[in-house]
Design a protein around this motif. Structure first.
Motif, mmCIF file in Angstrom:
data_model
loop_
_atom_site.group_PDB
_atom_site.id
_atom_site.type_symbol
_atom_site.label_atom_id
_atom_site.label_comp_id
_atom_site.label_asym_id
_atom_site.label_seq_id
_atom_site.Cartn_x
_atom_site.Cartn_y
_atom_site.Cartn_z
ATOM 1 N N TYR A 30 0.937 -1.214 0.092
ATOM 2 C CA TYR A 30 0.026 0.063 -0.057
ATOM 3 C C TYR A 30 0.977 1.322 -0.095
ATOM 4 C CZ TYR A 30 -3.944 -3.024 1.163
ATOM 5 O OH TYR A 30 -4.808 -3.913 0.883
ATOM 6 N N SER A 31 0.550 2.353 -0.990
ATOM 7 C CA SER A 31 1.224 3.152 -0.851
ATOM 8 C C SER A 31 0.594 4.842 -1.111
ATOM 9 C CB SER A 31 1.976 3.438 -2.454
ATOM 10 O OG SER A 31 2.613 4.726 -2.609
ATOM 11 N N PHE A 32 1.052 5.664 -0.529
ATOM 12 C CA PHE A 32 0.216 7.081 -0.580
ATOM 13 C C PHE A 32 0.664 7.737 -1.671
ATOM 14 C CE2 PHE A 32 3.969 7.573 2.466
ATOM 15 C CZ PHE A 32 4.660 8.299 1.683
ATOM 16 N N ALA A 33 1.398 7.427 -2.666
ATOM 17 C CA ALA A 33 2.111 8.083 -3.754
ATOM 18 C C ALA A 33 1.058 8.352 -4.804
ATOM 19 C CB ALA A 33 3.164 7.454 -4.457
ATOM 20 N N SER A 34 0.113 7.773 -4.996
ATOM 21 C CA SER A 34 -0.797 8.001 -5.972
ATOM 22 C C SER A 34 -1.877 9.118 -5.497
ATOM 23 C CB SER A 34 -1.794 6.784 -6.382
ATOM 24 O OG SER A 34 -2.560 6.300 -5.187
ATOM 25 N N ALA A 35 -2.058 9.423 -4.042
ATOM 26 C CA ALA A 35 -2.812 10.632 -3.779
ATOM 27 C C ALA A 35 -2.183 11.974 -3.857
ATOM 28 C CB ALA A 35 -3.436 10.274 -2.241
ATOM 29 N N LYS A 36 -2.407 12.688 -5.043
ATOM 30 C CA LYS A 36 -1.620 13.953 -5.576
ATOM 31 C C LYS A 36 -2.792 14.978 -5.820
ATOM 32 C CE LYS A 36 2.108 11.163 -7.593
ATOM 33 N NZ LYS A 36 2.802 11.019 -9.037
ATOM 34 N N GLY A 37 -2.202 16.315 -5.502
ATOM 35 C CA GLY A 37 -2.978 17.314 -6.017
ATOM 36 C C GLY A 37 -2.922 17.597 -7.363
ATOM 37 N N ALA A 38 -3.598 18.697 -7.607
ATOM 38 C CA ALA A 38 -3.531 18.962 -9.232
ATOM 39 C C ALA A 38 -2.213 19.271 -9.855
ATOM 40 C CB ALA A 38 -4.471 20.222 -9.317
ATOM 41 N N TYR B 249 -0.442 13.392 1.099
ATOM 42 C CA TYR B 249 0.356 12.712 2.351
ATOM 43 C C TYR B 249 0.929 13.774 3.062
ATOM 44 C CZ TYR B 249 2.140 9.387 5.483
ATOM 45 O OH TYR B 249 2.418 8.538 6.855
ATOM 46 N N TYR B 250 2.177 14.328 2.309
ATOM 47 C CA TYR B 250 3.107 15.014 2.922
ATOM 48 C C TYR B 250 2.524 16.396 3.577
ATOM 49 C CZ TYR B 250 6.850 12.114 1.086
ATOM 50 O OH TYR B 250 7.720 11.111 0.726
ATOM 51 N N GLU B 251 1.567 16.813 2.940
ATOM 52 C CA GLU B 251 0.903 18.229 3.405
ATOM 53 C C GLU B 251 0.072 17.795 4.356
ATOM 54 O OE1 GLU B 251 -0.510 20.704 0.267
ATOM 55 O OE2 GLU B 251 -2.480 21.110 1.289
ATOM 56 N N LEU B 252 -1.040 16.939 4.413
ATOM 57 C CA LEU B 252 -1.990 16.961 5.301
ATOM 58 C C LEU B 252 -1.810 15.820 6.540
ATOM 59 C CD1 LEU B 252 -4.953 17.530 6.004
ATOM 60 C CD2 LEU B 252 -5.875 16.076 4.110
ATOM 61 N N ALA B 253 -1.421 14.817 5.987
ATOM 62 C CA ALA B 253 -0.996 13.708 7.300
ATOM 63 C C ALA B 253 -0.508 14.119 8.568
ATOM 64 C CB ALA B 253 -0.367 12.669 6.688
ATOM 65 N N PRO B 254 0.266 15.235 8.599
ATOM 66 C CA PRO B 254 0.948 15.864 10.062
ATOM 67 C C PRO B 254 -0.296 16.161 10.752
ATOM 68 C CG PRO B 254 2.282 16.240 8.338
ATOM 69 C CD PRO B 254 1.210 15.602 7.543
ATOM 70 N N SER B 255 -1.158 16.883 10.102
ATOM 71 C CA SER B 255 -2.318 17.469 11.022
ATOM 72 C C SER B 255 -3.574 16.393 11.200
ATOM 73 C CB SER B 255 -2.725 18.792 10.185
ATOM 74 O OG SER B 255 -2.044 19.865 10.044
ATOM 75 N N ARG B 256 -3.414 15.334 10.456
ATOM 76 C CA ARG B 256 -4.665 14.482 10.607
ATOM 77 C C ARG B 256 -4.128 12.899 10.795
ATOM 78 N NH1 ARG B 256 -9.777 16.453 9.932
ATOM 79 N NH2 ARG B 256 -10.032 14.631 11.397
ATOM 80 N N PRO B 257 -3.310 12.886 11.910
ATOM 81 C CA PRO B 257 -2.871 11.470 11.934
ATOM 82 C C PRO B 257 -3.851 10.556 12.448
ATOM 83 C CG PRO B 257 -2.616 12.913 14.014
ATOM 84 C CD PRO B 257 -3.036 13.902 12.813
ATOM 85 N N ASP B 258 -5.137 10.911 12.613
ATOM 86 C CA ASP B 258 -6.336 9.990 12.811
ATOM 87 C C ASP B 258 -6.651 9.515 11.319
ATOM 88 O OD1 ASP B 258 -6.989 12.820 12.099
ATOM 89 O OD2 ASP B 258 -9.161 12.522 12.788
ATOM 90 N N TRP B 259 -6.443 10.314 10.448
ATOM 91 C CA TRP B 259 -6.851 9.713 8.969
ATOM 92 C C TRP B 259 -5.895 8.595 8.635
ATOM 93 C CZ3 TRP B 259 -8.682 14.714 5.717
ATOM 94 C CH2 TRP B 259 -9.894 15.310 6.204
ATOM 95 N N VAL B 260 -4.559 8.900 9.033
ATOM 96 C CA VAL B 260 -3.797 7.903 8.865
ATOM 97 C C VAL B 260 -3.752 6.474 9.396
ATOM 98 C CG1 VAL B 260 -1.055 7.522 8.722
ATOM 99 C CG2 VAL B 260 -1.862 9.722 8.500
ATOM 100 N N LEU B 261 -4.349 6.897 10.898
ATOM 101 C CA LEU B 261 -4.432 5.479 11.435
ATOM 102 C C LEU B 261 -5.669 4.836 10.808
ATOM 103 C CD1 LEU B 261 -3.531 3.901 13.816
ATOM 104 C CD2 LEU B 261 -4.918 5.373 15.551
#
Length: 397
Positions: A347-355, A361-373
Motif C-alpha cells: 500500500y502506497s500514498f504516492a498516488s494521492a496527489k494534488g492538481a 500525504y506530505y501536506e495533510l497527514a501531520p495534521s490528521r494522524p487520525d486519518w492515517v491511523l
C-alpha cells in the motif's frame, strides 16, 4: 529522500510541557516593574493570570499567556537544536513589554502570513485563516483544493524554492510574520527579512516523534491569530478519533507483520523503532518488524538484510514513490521476492496527489494522524472497518 516516516516535501523528512513556575514568576516581576504608570494595575492582573497553553503531546514548543501578551517558545526548531527561540505576541492596542528579550515581536491577531512548508497549510485551513496566506515557496507542492483556488486567483505569490526563499518578493509582500523551518540550523537566507523588520519565527512540527504531537502544532498557529479555543476544539476532536481508532484496533484477533520503505540506489531506507511511523503501526495493532531499532530517523540497510528479516512480512507499507507492482519489479527484481509483493499486499500514498503533483500525504497527514491511523487499521484489520474511501494509502496498481 521521502518515505513513510517523512512528511516534508524537501529536506525536512518526525508529554506534557514542563511548567517552569519559577521562571514565569521572574518574567512576571520584570514585566510588572517595566510597565508604564497608566497600565500598572491592568498589567498586575494579567501577570497573576499567567498560564501555560495545554499541550498534551507536543514537546517542541510552549506558550505562556499573560493576558494582553503571550510568549511563544520553540525549543525544537530542528533536530538536535540547543537554542530556544522566544517570540513575544502582543494584542493590537496593547504595548509590547520592553523588558522581554525576544527573537521576534508580533502583533496579534495577524492578518497576513508567509509559510514555507506544506505541513503548515492544513493548520491555516482548519483554523479558517487560509486567506491570510500571501506567499509560499514552490506553489506546485500545495495540494489542497481550497488553497489551490486562492493560488489560481492570484492571492498567493510564488516565493522561490524551499529554504532559498526569494526574500525580495517576501519583503514586497510585507507579511505580518514569516514561518520558517531549520534543517541543521538557522536559515541564514531569512536575515534580510529580519533586517526589513519582518518577524521570522521557526516551526518545528516535523521534529515531533508522536503523531498527535505533530498535530498539536495547530496551537502554534492559533496563538498568532488569537484562535486558541478553536484550535483546542479541533485538536480534541482529532485526539478523540485517533484514540478511538487505537482502541478499535486492539479488538483484532491477529497482529500482522509489517515492512516499510524501499531502496534508494542500493540502500533500503525505513523508519526506526522510535519514529512516529513505528508508533502509527503499533497503534494500528500491527507488528512493525523494525520496532526494536533505536532512534527516530531512518535506518539504512542492505537488500540482503531486509530480505532476511522481512521477506515474509504480511504487509508492505509506503514503498517510497512507487505506485505499481510493475514499477517495483522493473526497478529491482529483488522486490518480487517479498511475500507482500506476491500476495498483492503493498500500500502506497504516492498516488494521492494534488492538481500540480504535490503529494497530499506530505501536506495533510501531520495534521490528521487520525486519518492515517484509520487507513492503517482498514488495511491491517479490514474486518474491523467499514468500507470507505482511503484518505492516503491505496493498494498498488
Amino acid at each position: 529522500m521521502q518515505h513513510f516516516f517523512s512528511f516534508r516535501i524537501s529536506k525536512k523528512h518526525c508529554i506534557l510541557i514542563k511548567k517552569h513556575i519559577t521562571k514565569a514568576l521572574c518574567i512576571s516581576l520584570l514585566i510588572f516593574h517595566s510597565c508604564k504608570d497608566g497600565n500598572q494595575n491592568a498589567t498586575e492582573v494579567q501577570v497573576e493570570q499567567n498560564s501555560h497553553a495545554t499541550l498534551s503531546y507536543a514537546k517542541g514548543f510552549q506558550i505562556d499567556n499573560y493576558g494582553d501578551f503571550k510568549i511563544l517558545k520553540v525549543s525544537s526548531a530542528w533536530p538536535g537544536s540547543t537554542k530556544t527561540f522566544k517570540y513575544l505576541l502582543h494584542k493590537k492596542g496593547s504595548p509590547a513589554p520592553d523588558s522581554i528579550q525576544a527573537d521576534a515581536v508580533i502583533t496579534t491577531p495577524i492578518s497576513s502570513i508567509v509559510v514555507t512548508s506544506t505541513t503548515h497549510i492544513p493548520a491555516l485551513e482548519l483554523l479558517g485563516v487560509e486567506k491570510s496566506l500571501v506567499g509560499f515557496p514552490n506553489l506546485d507542492y500545495i495540494s489542497s483544493e481550497k488553497t489551490r483556488a486562492l493560488i489560481d486567483a492570484g492571492a498567493i505569490q510564488e516565493l522561490g524554492q524551499n529554504e532559498a526563499i526569494n526574500t525580495e518578493k517576501a519583503i514586497d509582500l510585507n507579511p505580518d510574520v514569516v514561518v520558517s523551518f531549520g534543517v541543521e540550523g538557522e536559515n541564514k537566507t531569512l536575515s534580510s527579512l529580519q533586517r526589513a523588520h519582518i518577524p521570522v519565527i521557526y516551526n518545528g512540527d516535523w521534529t515531533e516523534n508522536s503523531p498527535l504531537g505533530q498535530a498539536e502544532w495547530i496551537k502554534f498557529f492559533a496563538a498568532l491569530y488569537d484562535k486558541e479555543a478553536v484550535a483546542d476544539s479541533i485538536f480534541n476532536t482529532i485526539e478523540t478519533q485517533y484514540n478511538n481508532l487505537k482502541e478499535k484496533a486492539l479488538k483484532a484477533t491477529n497482529q500482522p507483520t509489517v515492512l516499510s520503505g524501499a531502496m534508494f540506489k542500493d540502500v533500503w531506507y525505513l523508519p526506526k523503532g522510535d519514529s512516529w511511523a513505528a508508533q502509527l503501526v503499533a497503534d494500528a495493532n500491527a507488528n512493525y518488524l523494525y520496532k526494536n531499532t533505536s532512534g527516530t530517523g531512518s535506518a539504512a540497510l542492505s537488500i540482503e538484510s531486509v530480505l532476511n528479516t522481512a521477506q515474509k512480512a504480511d504487509f508492505w507499507i509506503a514503498p517510497n514513490a512507487f505506485e505499481s507492482y510493475d514499477a517495483l519489479a522493473n526497478t529491482n527484481d529483488a522486490y518480487t521476492r517479498f511475500d507482500a509483493f506476491k500476495n498483492k499486499r503493498i500500500y502506497s500514498f504516492a498516488s494521492a496527489k494534488g492538481a500540480t503533483g504535490g503529494m497530499l500525504y506530505y501536506e495533510l497527514a501531520p495534521s490528521r494522524p487520525d486519518w492515517v491511523l484509520e487507513d492503517l487499521v482498514a488495511i491491517f484489520h479490514p474486518e474491523l472497518s467499514e468500507t470507505q474511501q482511503p484518505h492516503f494509502f491505496y493498494p498498488l496498481d
